[in-house]
Design a protein around this motif. Structure first.
Motif, short mmCIF file in Angstrom:
data_model
loop_
_atom_site.label_atom_id
_atom_site.label_comp_id
_atom_site.label_asym_id
_atom_site.label_seq_id
_atom_site.Cartn_x
_atom_site.Cartn_y
_atom_site.Cartn_z
N THR A 23 0.80 -1.23 0.00
CA THR A 23 0.00 0.00 0.00
C THR A 23 0.84 1.28 0.00
O THR A 23 0.28 2.38 -0.01
CB THR A 23 -0.91 0.04 1.25
N ALA A 24 2.17 1.15 0.04
CA ALA A 24 3.02 2.34 0.10
C ALA A 24 4.20 2.19 -0.86
O ALA A 24 4.84 1.14 -0.91
CB ALA A 24 3.54 2.55 1.52
N HIS A 25 4.44 3.25 -1.62
CA HIS A 25 5.59 3.27 -2.52
C HIS A 25 6.42 4.52 -2.24
O HIS A 25 5.88 5.59 -2.03
CB HIS A 25 5.15 3.25 -3.99
N HIS A 26 7.75 4.34 -2.26
CA HIS A 26 8.65 5.45 -1.98
C HIS A 26 9.54 5.74 -3.18
O HIS A 26 9.92 4.84 -3.92
CB HIS A 26 9.54 5.11 -0.78
N VAL A 27 9.88 7.01 -3.35
CA VAL A 27 10.78 7.41 -4.43
C VAL A 27 11.67 8.53 -3.90
O VAL A 27 11.24 9.34 -3.07
CB VAL A 27 9.98 7.81 -5.70
N ILE A 28 12.93 8.54 -4.33
CA ILE A 28 13.87 9.54 -3.81
C ILE A 28 14.25 10.57 -4.87
O ILE A 28 14.22 10.30 -6.07
CB ILE A 28 15.12 8.91 -3.17
N ARG B 195 9.50 17.78 -11.20
CA ARG B 195 8.22 17.11 -11.48
C ARG B 195 7.88 15.98 -10.52
O ARG B 195 6.72 15.74 -10.24
CB ARG B 195 8.21 16.60 -12.92
N VAL B 196 8.90 15.24 -10.04
CA VAL B 196 8.58 14.06 -9.23
C VAL B 196 7.89 14.47 -7.92
O VAL B 196 7.11 13.70 -7.37
CB VAL B 196 9.85 13.21 -8.97
N VAL B 197 8.14 15.69 -7.48
CA VAL B 197 7.49 16.18 -6.26
C VAL B 197 6.03 16.55 -6.53
O VAL B 197 5.14 16.24 -5.76
CB VAL B 197 8.25 17.41 -5.70
N ARG B 198 5.80 17.22 -7.67
CA ARG B 198 4.46 17.71 -8.01
C ARG B 198 3.54 16.61 -8.52
O ARG B 198 2.36 16.59 -8.20
CB ARG B 198 4.55 18.79 -9.08
N GLU B 199 4.10 15.73 -9.35
CA GLU B 199 3.26 14.71 -9.99
C GLU B 199 4.02 13.38 -10.05
O GLU B 199 4.36 12.90 -11.13
CB GLU B 199 2.84 15.15 -11.39
N PRO B 200 4.25 12.78 -8.84
CA PRO B 200 5.06 11.56 -8.80
C PRO B 200 4.47 10.42 -9.63
O PRO B 200 5.22 9.71 -10.31
CB PRO B 200 5.10 11.20 -7.30
N TRP C 207 10.89 11.36 -1.09
CA TRP C 207 11.84 11.73 -0.05
C TRP C 207 12.90 12.64 -0.65
O TRP C 207 13.57 12.28 -1.61
CB TRP C 207 12.49 10.48 0.53
N ASP C 208 13.04 13.84 -0.06
CA ASP C 208 13.97 14.84 -0.58
C ASP C 208 15.31 14.75 0.15
O ASP C 208 15.40 15.04 1.33
CB ASP C 208 13.35 16.23 -0.41
N SER C 209 16.33 14.33 -0.58
CA SER C 209 17.67 14.16 0.00
C SER C 209 18.32 15.51 0.26
O SER C 209 17.92 16.53 -0.30
CB SER C 209 18.54 13.37 -0.97
N SER C 210 19.33 15.51 1.11
CA SER C 210 20.07 16.74 1.39
C SER C 210 21.52 16.38 1.66
O SER C 210 21.89 15.21 1.64
CB SER C 210 19.48 17.44 2.62
N ALA C 211 22.31 17.40 1.94
CA ALA C 211 23.74 17.17 2.18
C ALA C 211 23.95 16.19 3.33
O ALA C 211 24.87 15.39 3.30
CB ALA C 211 24.43 18.49 2.48
N GLU C 212 23.08 16.23 4.34
CA GLU C 212 23.27 15.36 5.51
C GLU C 212 22.48 14.07 5.45
O GLU C 212 22.83 13.10 6.11
CB GLU C 212 22.86 16.10 6.80
N SER C 213 21.36 14.07 4.71
CA SER C 213 20.46 12.91 4.73
C SER C 213 20.28 12.28 3.36
O SER C 213 19.98 12.98 2.39
CB SER C 213 19.08 13.33 5.24
N ARG C 214 20.50 10.98 3.32
CA ARG C 214 20.30 10.23 2.07
C ARG C 214 19.25 9.16 2.31
O ARG C 214 19.03 8.73 3.43
CB ARG C 214 21.61 9.59 1.63
N TYR C 215 18.63 8.71 1.21
CA TYR C 215 17.58 7.70 1.28
C TYR C 215 17.88 6.56 0.34
O TYR C 215 18.57 6.73 -0.68
CB TYR C 215 16.23 8.33 0.92
N LEU C 216 17.34 5.38 0.69
CA LEU C 216 17.44 4.20 -0.16
C LEU C 216 16.10 3.48 -0.06
O LEU C 216 15.57 3.31 1.03
CB LEU C 216 18.58 3.30 0.34
N VAL C 217 15.57 3.09 -1.21
CA VAL C 217 14.28 2.39 -1.21
C VAL C 217 14.52 0.88 -1.06
O VAL C 217 15.40 0.32 -1.73
CB VAL C 217 13.51 2.69 -2.51
#
Ligand code: FE
Length: 196
Positions: free
Chosen positions: A97-102, A130-135, A155-165
């Motif tokens: 029921t949940a999908h993630h994208v970075i 676009r991925v933020v507005r219309e994923p 998930w919006d990455s930054s200099a300190e935080s990274r994500y992995l699906v």
């Protein structure tokens, strides 16, 4: 994805920044080269795929990975400390029921050590905005059509935080070994633009 990404202006800006840091005596050319080499050493999506395969076969590892990825990575011989400072890694798990994208909306932050250098589309203005507005529309362009009741989180990455699906384990893979499972995992699956 449409939209051609040109890295030349960014490369020129990076080079100017390097020159200023060297001129100011903040770092030396050799230090910069050494930091880059350390960051890229062994950097490959094979690492991310190994993490996923282990999480699929080892429930304890999966739980530890989702709870504190930085603490769990050494269990598979990996870490987030390859760069100048350790970056926080959050692993986000796809479910029925949940999908993630970075993405990195600001620039191109990416878990390079676990995925290798990022694809050019990841750095493109088109993807980032676009991925933020219309994923769902963007994912459909990648060939990933999600059911209407699947919740999509970007998930919006930054200099300190990274994500992995952490993708869902495909059906019909019950008898597969950990290396066989790892071979199913793609870079796009680890970013969230593919199912696996
Ligand atoms: Fe960035």
């Amino acid at each position: 994805m449409s939209g051609e990404h040109t890295s030349a202006p960014v490369a020129a800006r990076v080079r100017r920044l390097e020159e200023r840091l060297i001129e100011a005596g903040v770092v030396g050319e050799e230090q910069l080269d050494a930091a880059l080499a350390a960051m890229l050493k062994g950097a490959s999506p094979v690492n991310g795929a190994r993490i996923v395969a282990r999480a699929w076969v080892d429930e304890g590892f999966r739980a530890r990975l989702l709870d504190d990825a930085n603490a769990a990575l050494p269990e598979v011989g990996l870490s987030m400390a390859g760069g100048i400072q350790e970056q926080r890694l959050k692993v986000v798990e796809n479910t029925e029921t949940a999908h993630h994208v970075i993405v990195c909306t600001l620039c191109s932050c990416y878990p390079i050590g676990l995925l290798g250098p990022s694809p050019s589309w990841y750095k493109s203005e088109a993807y980032r905005s676009r991925v933020v507005r219309e994923p769902r529309a963007v994912l459909a362009e990648f060939g990933l059509e999600l059911p209407a009741d699947t919740a999509v989180t970007v998930w919006d990455s930054s200099a300190e935080s990274r994500y992995l699906v952490l993708p869902r384990r495909p059906d019909g893979t019950a008898g597969m070994s950990e290396p066989e499972l790892a071979a199913l995992v793609t870079r796009e699956g680890l970013i969230g633009t593919a199912a696996v």
